[in-house]
Structures are given as structure tokens and as C-alpha cells.
Design a protein around this motif. Structure first.
Motif, PDB file in Angstrom:
ATOM      1  N   SER A  38      -3.931  16.337 -11.273  1.00  0.00           N
ATOM      2  CA  SER A  38      -3.525  15.469 -12.341  1.00  0.00           C
ATOM      3  C   SER A  38      -1.995  15.431 -12.481  1.00  0.00           C
ATOM      4  CB  SER A  38      -4.245  16.124 -13.655  1.00  0.00           C
ATOM      5  OG  SER A  38      -3.663  17.106 -14.143  1.00  0.00           O
ATOM      6  N   ALA A  39      -1.416  16.397 -12.014  1.00  0.00           N
ATOM      7  CA  ALA A  39       0.344  16.442 -12.165  1.00  0.00           C
ATOM      8  C   ALA A  39       0.680  15.388 -11.201  1.00  0.00           C
ATOM      9  CB  ALA A  39       0.630  18.006 -11.503  1.00  0.00           C
ATOM     10  N   ALA A  40       0.216  14.990  -9.954  1.00  0.00           N
ATOM     11  CA  ALA A  40       0.717  14.303  -9.024  1.00  0.00           C
ATOM     12  C   ALA A  40       0.552  12.830  -9.444  1.00  0.00           C
ATOM     13  CB  ALA A  40       0.217  14.220  -7.724  1.00  0.00           C
ATOM     14  N   GLU A  41      -0.923  12.706 -10.259  1.00  0.00           N
ATOM     15  CA  GLU A  41      -1.469  11.341 -10.717  1.00  0.00           C
ATOM     16  C   GLU A  41      -0.713  10.956 -12.037  1.00  0.00           C
ATOM     17  OE1 GLU A  41      -5.464  12.102 -11.318  1.00  0.00           O
ATOM     18  OE2 GLU A  41      -5.966  11.869  -9.136  1.00  0.00           O
ATOM     19  N   ALA A  42      -0.059  11.724 -12.573  1.00  0.00           N
ATOM     20  CA  ALA A  42       0.916  11.444 -14.030  1.00  0.00           C
ATOM     21  C   ALA A  42       2.268  10.957 -13.653  1.00  0.00           C
ATOM     22  CB  ALA A  42       0.826  12.690 -14.968  1.00  0.00           C
ATOM     23  N   VAL A  43       2.918  11.298 -12.346  1.00  0.00           N
ATOM     24  CA  VAL A  43       4.014  10.775 -12.306  1.00  0.00           C
ATOM     25  C   VAL A  43       4.195   9.200 -12.075  1.00  0.00           C
ATOM     26  CG1 VAL A  43       5.025  12.869 -11.490  1.00  0.00           C
ATOM     27  CG2 VAL A  43       4.108  11.110  -9.643  1.00  0.00           C
ATOM     28  N   THR A  44       5.336   8.578 -11.948  1.00  0.00           N
ATOM     29  CA  THR A  44       5.500   7.272 -11.518  1.00  0.00           C
ATOM     30  C   THR A  44       6.496   7.309 -10.489  1.00  0.00           C
ATOM     31  OG1 THR A  44       5.210   6.547 -13.846  1.00  0.00           O
ATOM     32  CG2 THR A  44       6.235   5.113 -12.342  1.00  0.00           C
ATOM     33  N   PRO A  45       5.959   6.684  -9.188  1.00  0.00           N
ATOM     34  CA  PRO A  45       4.595   6.037  -9.112  1.00  0.00           C
ATOM     35  C   PRO A  45       3.725   7.120  -9.043  1.00  0.00           C
ATOM     36  CG  PRO A  45       6.216   5.988  -7.016  1.00  0.00           C
ATOM     37  CD  PRO A  45       7.045   6.424  -8.261  1.00  0.00           C
ATOM     38  N   ARG A  46       2.447   6.731  -9.244  1.00  0.00           N
ATOM     39  CA  ARG A  46       1.320   7.465  -9.089  1.00  0.00           C
ATOM     40  C   ARG A  46       1.092   7.865  -7.681  1.00  0.00           C
ATOM     41  NH1 ARG A  46      -4.238   6.952  -8.247  1.00  0.00           N
ATOM     42  NH2 ARG A  46      -5.321   8.555  -9.426  1.00  0.00           N
ATOM     43  N   LEU A  47       1.076   9.147  -7.511  1.00  0.00           N
ATOM     44  CA  LEU A  47       0.611   9.480  -5.830  1.00  0.00           C
ATOM     45  C   LEU A  47      -0.756  10.126  -5.931  1.00  0.00           C
ATOM     46  CD1 LEU A  47       3.931  11.767  -5.375  1.00  0.00           C
ATOM     47  CD2 LEU A  47       3.576   9.486  -4.793  1.00  0.00           C
ATOM     48  N   SER A  48      -1.314   9.595  -4.579  1.00  0.00           N
ATOM     49  CA  SER A  48      -2.625  10.278  -4.248  1.00  0.00           C
ATOM     50  C   SER A  48      -2.303  11.484  -3.512  1.00  0.00           C
ATOM     51  CB  SER A  48      -3.059   9.297  -3.198  1.00  0.00           C
ATOM     52  OG  SER A  48      -2.664   9.137  -2.024  1.00  0.00           O
ATOM     53  N   ARG A  49      -3.256  12.254  -3.375  1.00  0.00           N
ATOM     54  CA  ARG A  49      -3.113  13.575  -2.708  1.00  0.00           C
ATOM     55  C   ARG A  49      -2.584  13.274  -1.370  1.00  0.00           C
ATOM     56  NH1 ARG A  49      -7.056  16.171   0.520  1.00  0.00           N
ATOM     57  NH2 ARG A  49      -8.401  14.501   0.154  1.00  0.00           N
ATOM     58  N   HIS A  50      -3.262  12.453  -0.702  1.00  0.00           N
ATOM     59  CA  HIS A  50      -2.543  12.118   0.864  1.00  0.00           C
ATOM     60  C   HIS A  50      -1.035  11.881   0.537  1.00  0.00           C
ATOM     61  CE1 HIS A  50      -6.474  12.468   2.575  1.00  0.00           C
ATOM     62  NE2 HIS A  50      -6.890  11.668   1.796  1.00  0.00           N
ATOM     63  N   GLN A  51      -0.487  10.916  -0.251  1.00  0.00           N
ATOM     64  CA  GLN A  51       0.711  10.718  -0.481  1.00  0.00           C
ATOM     65  C   GLN A  51       1.660  11.783  -0.792  1.00  0.00           C
ATOM     66  OE1 GLN A  51       0.153   7.603  -3.163  1.00  0.00           O
ATOM     67  NE2 GLN A  51       0.715   6.020  -1.718  1.00  0.00           N
ATOM     68  N   LEU A  52       0.785  12.529  -1.482  1.00  0.00           N
ATOM     69  CA  LEU A  52       1.749  13.911  -1.909  1.00  0.00           C
ATOM     70  C   LEU A  52       2.053  14.756  -0.844  1.00  0.00           C
ATOM     71  CD1 LEU A  52       3.276  15.484  -4.270  1.00  0.00           C
ATOM     72  CD2 LEU A  52       1.107  16.460  -4.871  1.00  0.00           C
ATOM     73  N   ASN A  53       0.935  14.937  -0.092  1.00  0.00           N
ATOM     74  CA  ASN A  53       0.869  15.848   0.947  1.00  0.00           C
ATOM     75  C   ASN A  53       1.821  15.351   2.096  1.00  0.00           C
ATOM     76  OD1 ASN A  53      -1.247  17.522  -0.057  1.00  0.00           O
ATOM     77  ND2 ASN A  53      -2.650  16.802   1.157  1.00  0.00           N
ATOM     78  N   ALA A  54       1.876  14.078   2.366  1.00  0.00           N
ATOM     79  CA  ALA A  54       2.890  13.585   3.449  1.00  0.00           C
ATOM     80  C   ALA A  54       4.251  13.617   2.994  1.00  0.00           C
ATOM     81  CB  ALA A  54       2.557  11.868   3.469  1.00  0.00           C
ATOM     82  N   LEU A  55       4.633  13.443   1.420  1.00  0.00           N
ATOM     83  CA  LEU A  55       5.972  13.713   1.067  1.00  0.00           C
ATOM     84  C   LEU A  55       6.207  15.082   1.094  1.00  0.00           C
ATOM     85  CD1 LEU A  55       6.425  11.420  -2.060  1.00  0.00           C
ATOM     86  CD2 LEU A  55       7.615  11.277   0.003  1.00  0.00           C
ATOM     87  N   MET A  56       5.509  15.924   0.751  1.00  0.00           N
ATOM     88  CA  MET A  56       5.891  17.511   1.086  1.00  0.00           C
ATOM     89  C   MET A  56       5.831  17.965   2.348  1.00  0.00           C
ATOM     90  SD  MET A  56       3.426  18.873  -2.053  1.00  0.00           S
ATOM     91  CE  MET A  56       3.098  20.147  -1.607  1.00  0.00           C
ATOM     92  N   ALA A  57       4.984  17.429   3.196  1.00  0.00           N
ATOM     93  CA  ALA A  57       5.393  17.765   4.698  1.00  0.00           C
ATOM     94  C   ALA A  57       6.489  17.256   5.294  1.00  0.00           C
ATOM     95  CB  ALA A  57       4.211  17.232   5.435  1.00  0.00           C
ATOM     96  N   VAL A  58       6.976  16.093   5.058  1.00  0.00           N
ATOM     97  CA  VAL A  58       8.325  15.371   5.364  1.00  0.00           C
ATOM     98  C   VAL A  58       9.433  16.419   5.034  1.00  0.00           C
ATOM     99  CG1 VAL A  58       9.826  13.635   5.398  1.00  0.00           C
ATOM    100  CG2 VAL A  58       7.602  13.246   5.782  1.00  0.00           C
TER     101      VAL A  58
END
Length: 162
Positions: A38-58
Motif C-alpha cells: 500500500s505504501a507503493a500504491e499511495a505515491v504519485t505516480p502509483r507504482l505496481s510491485r513490479h515497477q517498484l522492484n525494477a526501480l529498486m534493482a536499478v
């Protein structure tokens, strides 16, 4: 190959079965994952689990390219490319020419992407702090001790797939 082994009650000790404890932990993890997501879904832009994982990996892996990102995330290269396209369109990720190999593109989190990741981390910390505040001091201490014991048991076991 893993082997499932049912632990006899006699080996489980006082206080209930390991299976019942495992269910309690699974329920707690499910709630934690919900809070985490829910923390990732509450930011703008809203991030999916996969998008968040990708950003964190990079962010965590310097000089990551698209192929390495796909491998890191365990997804196909076309899926990783589409994921990066969406993150790039949102201004969270950029593809730049690799400084030592001009034929290769390197992925980088933009400053906006860094801000979004920081906001997700802040939201997660605030949510966890609220849960901890609702616990008694003794319960927080027990949780801390239990998590430490879990880490130690996990690390001592080594290969959990055997």
C-alpha cells in the motif's frame, strides 16, 4: 530437491505445533506485505510491485542494463523492456549510454525516481511505526528477539532447498 517433513508433536516442544506457528507467521507476513504494498500504491505516480522492484534493482545495482534487469527480476526481456518504457515515460527511469561501452544502454533512476523511492520508504516506516506503537513494549521486545532468532536459524541452516 526439497523434502517436506512433518515434525512430530513430541519434537515441537511446549506451546503448540510448528505448523500452527507457521500459520501465525504467514498471517503476519500477509498483513506486512499488504502494508508494504500500500505504501507503493499511495505515491504519485502509483507504482505496481513490479515497477517498484525494477526501480529498486536499478538503484541498488550500478551499471545495470536491460538484460541484467530482466535476469534480476526473473522476467523475460520483452517484459523488462515494457516495464522500463513505462517507468521512463513516468520520468522515474532513464536509459543512458554506458560510459565504457557506447553500444550498451545503462539504466538509471532519475532524481524524480529517487524521490518516489524515498517517499515509499518513508510511508513504509510510518506505517510500521504505527503498528509498533500499538504494541506493548514487551511485545516489541519479543518481536525483536523472535526476528533475531529467525535470522540466526535461517542463516545457520544454509541451503533451504535441500
Amino acid at each position: 530437491m526439497g523434502v517436506d517433513r512433518e515434525v512430530p508433536e513430541a519434537e515441537e516442544g511446549a506451546g503448540g505445533s510448528h505448523t500452527a506457528r507457521a500459520r501465525q507467521v504467514a498471517d503476519a507476513v500477509e498483513r506486512l506485505v499488504g502494508l508494504w504494498t500500500s505504501a507503493a500504491e499511495a505515491v504519485t505516480p502509483r507504482l505496481s510491485r513490479h515497477q517498484l522492484n525494477a526501480l529498486m534493482a536499478v538503484r541498488h545495482h550500478a551499471e545495470l542494463n536491460l538484460t541484467a534487469l530482466a535476469e534480476t527480476l526473473g522476467i523475460a526481456l520483452p517484459a523488462a523492456s515494457r516495464l522500463c518504457d513505462r517507468l521512463e515515460a513516468a520520468g522515474l527511469l532513464e536509459r543512458v549510454i554506458h560510459p565504457r561501452n557506447r553500444r550498451e544502454l545503462q539504466l538509471r533512476v532519475t532524481s524524480q525516481g529517487q524521490r518516489v523511492l524515498a517517499e515509499v520508504a518513508d510511508r513504509r516506516s510510518i506505517s510500521l511505526a504505527a503498528v509498533f506503537a500499538a504494541m506493548t513494549p514487551a511485545a516489541r521486545t519479543s518481536l525483536e528477539q523472535g526476528l533475531q532468532a529467525f535470522h540466526e536459524a535461517y542463516d545457520a541452516r544454509g541451503d533451504w532447498n535441500a
